[in-house]
Write a protein that holds these residues in place. Structure first.
Motif, PDB file in Angstrom:
ATOM      1  N   LEU A   1      35.184  35.749  45.458  1.00 14.54           N
ATOM      2  CA  LEU A   1      34.974  35.366  44.064  1.00 14.54           C
ATOM      3  C   LEU A   1      35.668  36.340  43.124  1.00 14.54           C
ATOM      4  O   LEU A   1      36.269  35.932  42.126  1.00 14.54           O
ATOM      5  CB  LEU A   1      33.475  35.306  43.752  1.00 14.54           C
ATOM      6  N   SER A   2      35.603  37.633  43.459  1.00 12.01           N
ATOM      7  CA  SER A   2      36.276  38.634  42.629  1.00 12.01           C
ATOM      8  C   SER A   2      37.785  38.397  42.605  1.00 12.01           C
ATOM      9  O   SER A   2      38.430  38.477  41.547  1.00 12.01           O
ATOM     10  CB  SER A   2      35.970  40.038  43.158  1.00 12.01           C
ATOM     11  N   GLU A   3      38.357  38.076  43.766  1.00 12.26           N
ATOM     12  CA  GLU A   3      39.802  37.807  43.836  1.00 12.26           C
ATOM     13  C   GLU A   3      40.162  36.540  43.057  1.00 12.26           C
ATOM     14  O   GLU A   3      41.182  36.494  42.346  1.00 12.26           O
ATOM     15  CB  GLU A   3      40.221  37.658  45.297  1.00 12.26           C
ATOM     16  N   VAL A   4      39.326  35.514  43.166  1.00 13.19           N
ATOM     17  CA  VAL A   4      39.598  34.265  42.461  1.00 13.19           C
ATOM     18  C   VAL A   4      39.484  34.449  40.954  1.00 13.19           C
ATOM     19  O   VAL A   4      40.251  33.858  40.186  1.00 13.19           O
ATOM     20  CB  VAL A   4      38.641  33.154  42.956  1.00 13.19           C
ATOM     21  N   GLU A   5      38.543  35.283  40.516  1.00 13.22           N
ATOM     22  CA  GLU A   5      38.411  35.567  39.081  1.00 13.22           C
ATOM     23  C   GLU A   5      39.700  36.175  38.539  1.00 13.22           C
ATOM     24  O   GLU A   5      40.152  35.839  37.433  1.00 13.22           O
ATOM     25  CB  GLU A   5      37.235  36.516  38.831  1.00 13.22           C
ATOM     26  N   VAL A   6      40.310  37.079  39.320  1.00 14.07           N
ATOM     27  CA  VAL A   6      41.582  37.681  38.906  1.00 14.07           C
ATOM     28  C   VAL A   6      42.667  36.611  38.799  1.00 14.07           C
ATOM     29  O   VAL A   6      43.445  36.568  37.835  1.00 14.07           O
ATOM     30  CB  VAL A   6      42.011  38.788  39.900  1.00 14.07           C
TER      31      VAL A   6
END
Length: 359
Positions: free
Chosen positions: A28-33
């Motif tokens: 999720l953190s990577e997708v937010e970026v």
């Protein structure tokens, strides 16, 4: 299975879900970026598209000032920028859909982790009497199996939706874009016609993707809450399935905790999907009544109905109708009661009574 073996199995299951929770958090953190980066790129392309559009308008007003090559270059650049902008917007929508799905998944995993943690703590500290441990062990094992099966079924449903929907559409868009690219140097008029068709196809794919995003995780659920989301969903459901949906909501002025709103919406969504797939109904009534400290949910239709006892004995039929999912949402995750009534040619009534949290 002894209580010690059940505790070991619970510990292993809890560890697995915590690992899934951490993987989901990292993803999720990577997708937010990616969402932020794609949004910036879309904004840049939108500004460039506006600039190019202004130049094209100037060209159309002062056509005599420009050569044929300049006119061709202007229109080609404009079409390329518009196509890139549409593609980037589609990609952004897909990434946002992935982000929303991960957020939903995180919430579901968090609920499961919390439930398993409470069960494990109660069993380790002797929260269950010795006399009831065997029966409780069987019930707990069945509940864990239902939770895992429900999660896997949902993942399968989502993967099929993505494969048959946006993935297929995007593949078609890439092929049509390739056709447009090859036509530009040979037949400009045909290229323009294909680009117009491509634009329409992109818009259709965008709308379909937005509908899929809403089904996965309605953004209004977080922003506005359960009531506006249910109103919008039932309206769209009625239009899509050509059904008359009568919605009545009473005594629900206050927002509920997020996991309550998510589970209640999923319960209603599952029940209405059953109506669309199996009931052959003309009308559906949906009632939400938050009187007192209990939320009463009723979804009833005037469809063909079925034999409840036969369906409950048939595991495949239960899965097809999502009965186990609805029962789990109402009884396990929201600590409420679940009811199902139906008869041939007399419609179906699905109900749940959910104790509301004290404010």
């Amino acid at each position: 299975m002894s209580i010690e073996e059940l505790i070991q199995k619970l510990e292993g299951t809890l560890t697995t879900y915590r690992e899934d929770q951490e993987r989901s958090r990292r993803e999720l953190s990577e997708v937010e970026v990616l969402v932020r980066q794609s949004a910036i790129e879309v904004e840049k392309l939108a500004q460039r598209e506006l600039s190019v559009s202004n130049r094209v308008r100037d060209l159309e007003v002062n056509l005599e000032r420009y050569s044929k090559d300049e006119i061709k270059n202007f229109y080609t650049t404009s079409q390329e920028v518009q196509m890139r902008l549409q593609i980037m917007r589609g990609q952004l929508e897909q990434i946002q859909s992935r982000r929303d799905m991960l957020r939903t998944q995180q919430g579901q995993i968090a609920n499961v982790v919390g439930l398993l943690s409470d069960l494990l703590e109660a069993m380790q500290t002797g929260g269950f009497s010795t006399e009831a441990q065997n029966q409780n062990g069987l019930d707990t094992e069945a509940m864990i199996a239902n939770i895992i099966q429900s999660q896997e079924s949902e993942r399968l449903r989502l993967s099929l939706q993505m494969h048959d929907g946006p993935a297929q559409s995007m593949s078609n868009l890439v092929l049509r874009a390739e056709i447009c690219y090859r036509l530009i140097d040979h037949d400009l008029e045909q290229a323009r016609s294909e680009l117009n068709a491509l634009k329409n196809a992109i818009n259709t794919t965008l709308q379909d993707t937005r509908k899929l995003i809403f089904d996965l995780r309605p953004m209004t659920l977080d922003d506005l809450g359960l009531v506006p989301t249910v109103r919008r969903y039932t309206t769209q459901f009625g239009e899509k399935n050509k059904l008359e949906v009568n919605l009545m909501i009473q005594n629900l002025e206050q927002r509920l905790p997020n996991h309550y709103e998510v589970m209640i919406f999923r319960f209603i969504q599952e029940a209405l999907n059953n109506v669309a797939r199996h009931a052959n109904a003309n009308q559906v009534r949906v009632l939400l009544d938050g009187s007192g400290h209990t939320l009463q949910i009723i979804i009833e239709d005037d469809g063909q109905g079925f034999h409840v006892s036969d369906t409950l004995e048939n595991a495949r039929a239960r899965r097809c109708m999502g009965i186990a999912n609805m029962r789990q949402q109402a009884e396990v995750l929201l600590r409420g009661e679940f009811g199902l009534e139906s008869a041939i040619n007399r419609g179906t009534r699905v109900a749940a009574n959910i104790p509301l949290p004290m404010t």
